[in-house]
Write a protein that holds these residues in place. Sequence first.
Motif, PDB file in Angstrom:
ATOM      1  N   VAL A 456       3.991  22.198  60.280  1.00 37.21           N
ATOM      2  CA  VAL A 456       2.763  22.001  61.053  1.00 37.21           C
ATOM      3  C   VAL A 456       3.100  21.611  62.486  1.00 37.21           C
ATOM      4  CG1 VAL A 456       0.635  20.658  61.254  1.00 37.21           C
ATOM      5  CG2 VAL A 456       1.474  21.340  58.989  1.00 37.21           C
ATOM      6  N   TYR A 457       4.015  20.664  62.647  1.00 37.55           N
ATOM      7  CA  TYR A 457       4.372  20.175  63.978  1.00 37.55           C
ATOM      8  C   TYR A 457       5.138  21.236  64.763  1.00 37.55           C
ATOM      9  CZ  TYR A 457       2.798  15.449  62.864  1.00 37.55           C
ATOM     10  OH  TYR A 457       2.025  14.354  62.567  1.00 37.55           O
ATOM     11  N   THR A 458       5.937  22.028  64.073  1.00 42.76           N
ATOM     12  CA  THR A 458       6.643  23.127  64.736  1.00 42.76           C
ATOM     13  C   THR A 458       5.644  24.127  65.308  1.00 42.76           C
ATOM     14  OG1 THR A 458       8.549  22.909  63.257  1.00 42.76           O
ATOM     15  CG2 THR A 458       8.296  25.015  64.402  1.00 42.76           C
ATOM     16  N   ALA A 459       4.638  24.471  64.504  1.00 46.65           N
ATOM     17  CA  ALA A 459       3.595  25.394  64.964  1.00 46.65           C
ATOM     18  C   ALA A 459       2.848  24.808  66.159  1.00 46.65           C
ATOM     19  CB  ALA A 459       2.630  25.700  63.823  1.00 46.65           C
ATOM     20  N   ALA A 460       2.601  23.501  66.123  1.00 48.76           N
ATOM     21  CA  ALA A 460       1.893  22.838  67.229  1.00 48.76           C
ATOM     22  C   ALA A 460       2.699  22.947  68.522  1.00 48.76           C
ATOM     23  CB  ALA A 460       1.643  21.373  66.877  1.00 48.76           C
ATOM     24  N   LEU A 461       3.974  22.675  68.442  1.00 49.07           N
ATOM     25  CA  LEU A 461       4.834  22.784  69.627  1.00 49.07           C
ATOM     26  C   LEU A 461       4.874  24.212  70.150  1.00 49.07           C
ATOM     27  CD1 LEU A 461       7.820  20.534  68.436  1.00 49.07           C
ATOM     28  CD2 LEU A 461       6.144  19.964  70.207  1.00 49.07           C
ATOM     29  N   GLU A 462       4.921  25.164  69.231  1.00 54.76           N
ATOM     30  CA  GLU A 462       4.986  26.571  69.625  1.00 54.76           C
ATOM     31  C   GLU A 462       3.691  27.037  70.297  1.00 54.76           C
ATOM     32  OE1 GLU A 462       7.779  29.189  69.025  1.00 54.76           O
ATOM     33  OE2 GLU A 462       8.437  27.158  69.558  1.00 54.76           O
ATOM     34  N   THR A 463       2.582  26.391  69.963  1.00 57.46           N
ATOM     35  CA  THR A 463       1.309  26.766  70.596  1.00 57.46           C
ATOM     36  C   THR A 463       1.060  25.989  71.888  1.00 57.46           C
ATOM     37  OG1 THR A 463       0.117  25.171  69.208  1.00 57.46           O
ATOM     38  CG2 THR A 463       0.210  27.460  68.444  1.00 57.46           C
ATOM     39  N   GLY A 464       2.016  25.149  72.287  1.00 57.27           N
ATOM     40  CA  GLY A 464       1.922  24.470  73.575  1.00 57.27           C
ATOM     41  C   GLY A 464       1.515  23.020  73.534  1.00 57.27           C
ATOM     42  N   ILE A 465       1.308  22.445  72.372  1.00 56.60           N
ATOM     43  CA  ILE A 465       0.969  21.020  72.287  1.00 56.60           C
ATOM     44  C   ILE A 465       2.235  20.210  72.556  1.00 56.60           C
ATOM     45  CG2 ILE A 465       0.133  19.162  70.789  1.00 56.60           C
ATOM     46  CD1 ILE A 465      -1.487  21.253  69.263  1.00 56.60           C
ATOM     47  N   PRO A 466       2.231  19.332  73.544  1.00 54.48           N
ATOM     48  CA  PRO A 466       3.443  18.572  73.889  1.00 54.48           C
ATOM     49  C   PRO A 466       3.746  17.494  72.852  1.00 54.48           C
ATOM     50  CG  PRO A 466       1.610  17.845  75.233  1.00 54.48           C
ATOM     51  CD  PRO A 466       1.116  19.018  74.447  1.00 54.48           C
ATOM     52  N   PRO A 467       5.021  17.156  72.676  1.00 55.91           N
ATOM     53  CA  PRO A 467       5.394  16.144  71.661  1.00 55.91           C
ATOM     54  C   PRO A 467       4.837  14.761  71.955  1.00 55.91           C
ATOM     55  CG  PRO A 467       7.267  16.714  73.036  1.00 55.91           C
ATOM     56  CD  PRO A 467       6.198  17.692  73.369  1.00 55.91           C
TER      57      PRO A 467
END
Length: 747
Positions: A456-467
Amino acid sequence: MLKKIKSKYLKYALVAIVAFSVGVLLFVLSVYFGAWGKLPNKTELANFQYQQASEVYTADSVLIGKYYLYDRQPIAYTEFPKHLIEGLIAIEDERYYEHSGIDYPSVVRVGFKTILMQDQSSGGGSTLTQQLAKNLYPRRERKKTNITVNKVKEMIIASRLEDIFSKDEILTHYLNTVSFGDNTFGIESASLKFFNKKTKQLTIEEASVLVGMLKATHGYNPRVYPEKSRARRNLVLQSMVKNDFLSEAKKDSLTTIPLKLNYRKYDYTDGVAPYFREEVRKKLIKWAKSENEKGNEYNIYTSGLKIYTTLNYKMQVMAEEAMKKHMSKLQKSFEDSYGKKAPWIRNKELVEKAVKATPHYKKLLKNELSTSEIWDSLSQKRSMVLTDWSGDKTVNASTIDSVQHYMKFLNTGSLGMNPKTGAVHTWIGGIDFKRFKFDHVAQAQRQVGSTFKPIVYTAALETGIPPCAYFSAREVEYENLKGWSPSNSSKKDEAYLNYSMEQALSNSVNTVAVKVLEATGIENVLAQAKKMGVFSKLPNQPSVALGTGQIYLNELAGVYASYVNNGRAVLPYLIETITDQKDSILAQNEPKRAKNRAFSKQTEQIMLEMMKSTINSGTAKRIRSTYKLNNDIAGKTGTTQNNKDAWFVALTPKLVHITWVGLDNHEIGFKSTSLGQGANAALPIFASWYQQLNKQKEFNHITKARFEKPNPFVLDQLNCEPIKRDGFFKRLFTNPKKKKSKRFRNK
């Protein structure tokens, strides 16, 4: 007159002798020409093939198993030690080098003693060549009337064998085919089984033990009757003295040596890595079927194949020891937590459902018995063996008692793998293959819980959500999801707290995982999972963020490998090469890796840093505090709803290790989260095992490996406060005791 009488009886005697001789000759000729069954001709004898066991080897060249109808491993004459041949000839066939397959003086001696003197202990008079004939063409009929026919057949075959083969070749064939009991055929298999060494390494006294068994494979079996075997061994040594193969002094010193075995049972259910060997067997059967369709004749039980696997023997042994040590303690804690109110004791419906799933119940039902009759039958107590972690116990119990006993057992599955290639180093499919055949690595699809969150977090990062994006930890009730309201296991008040993605992942915060999924979009998350190697069908529901999807353990291992394999998933594989008896390669496996990256290098480094935090300060911090492991490790714990499944994933630069713990009965979970959480139920198996790896220098290439240093930009992106508290006015107008209610936004 007396002369006439003598002449008359002499005449009758001569006629009788001639008639008997003619009868014998005709009988022998009838056997020779096949009237009593076809005999093999010289061409067939010259081209016979052994039915040979296939052997399974680890990556470090340890023989761990065999697949066979007859446990046999033929070897060359040059591999027989001189004292083995001498002992065999001395005790079995003293005139071996003098006869041509049939020892006529012995035949006459045995015939005289057996027929005229009725001495049943006179022996068989068979030469080694005749015994070889019997090994190659076993007697089908055991009736006394067929003994003579069989003997004649064996004599004819022996004579033909002597014409075809040299004496050394006959000895080679004999020692490669003769039975040593325990379903073991041939000297090499016997040597490995009883002494765990190759034939050429046998000492004189060890060779004498095996040679001594040939007279009565069960009666002189050293495992069953050690004293009788030792006495027989000493008789072989005495025979060697008699035939000038051994001095009296040497014999005296050898007879004082105690009988010492190093017995290795290549049994289907016993030994190292039984679940792994079974999975290898299944893959071999598919391979053989495919090859046979191409016109190649391979049988895994008779073709003498050699299977070289990826398994590391020492790592596997240590992994099994760590599993048993932890699971035995965990089982006790699990049973103690329920006490007398355990579901396998109190829940009659649950027990009844388990009983109805047994083969015994189904068999009785098929026989058209009524429910009461079936239950009465299954309630009958009898003597049976029940197993627990303390060993086997013979008790007076019923089938229902047995079901209740075994349904309470926690089980496990774990896999250690090279993330670059997918080569499996360790494979534990369950706690006991003899009692629990189901393989939890390859056969079980279980909910993966929080181990899905990194996807889930990998997908979030890939869509541009910053860590360093912050998400509220406050519990939310989603109106359009029938009031679904995911919560956190933590008891602290989180209504005013906002977590960074790193903090939320490392501490496995459920409420945040769902909100990250919402911000990313379910479709994006499912697409990301597929890119990373998830082939199991996942639910297209927000709950997928919490790991409600069911995934195979070995599938999950391939997914996590992408984090230390340049963003590319791999498929775990077990077999490196398959060869024939002469080590000619028949098949060779190549690692199967994804061609394209599933995520960027930047995402890879960020995710590794987040999962390092899980180990250093998050849900898996006992890796550092309790087990004192200072290695480079990243990871993720996982616990499913109602504590049904406990998971732990460990990532190192050179290893992916996944552990699952739970019950096969999905209706029973751990009594409490503290006991059933991944950090408590699953993590210790990896941690204890890795402690042992750290002590072995040969594994330094794994244990001392270091993660690549993340680039400064990645570290800068992660440089934020882990938790932010809501501002004063937001807190002022927020009621922490009231759930927030909203609609789930599905992109």
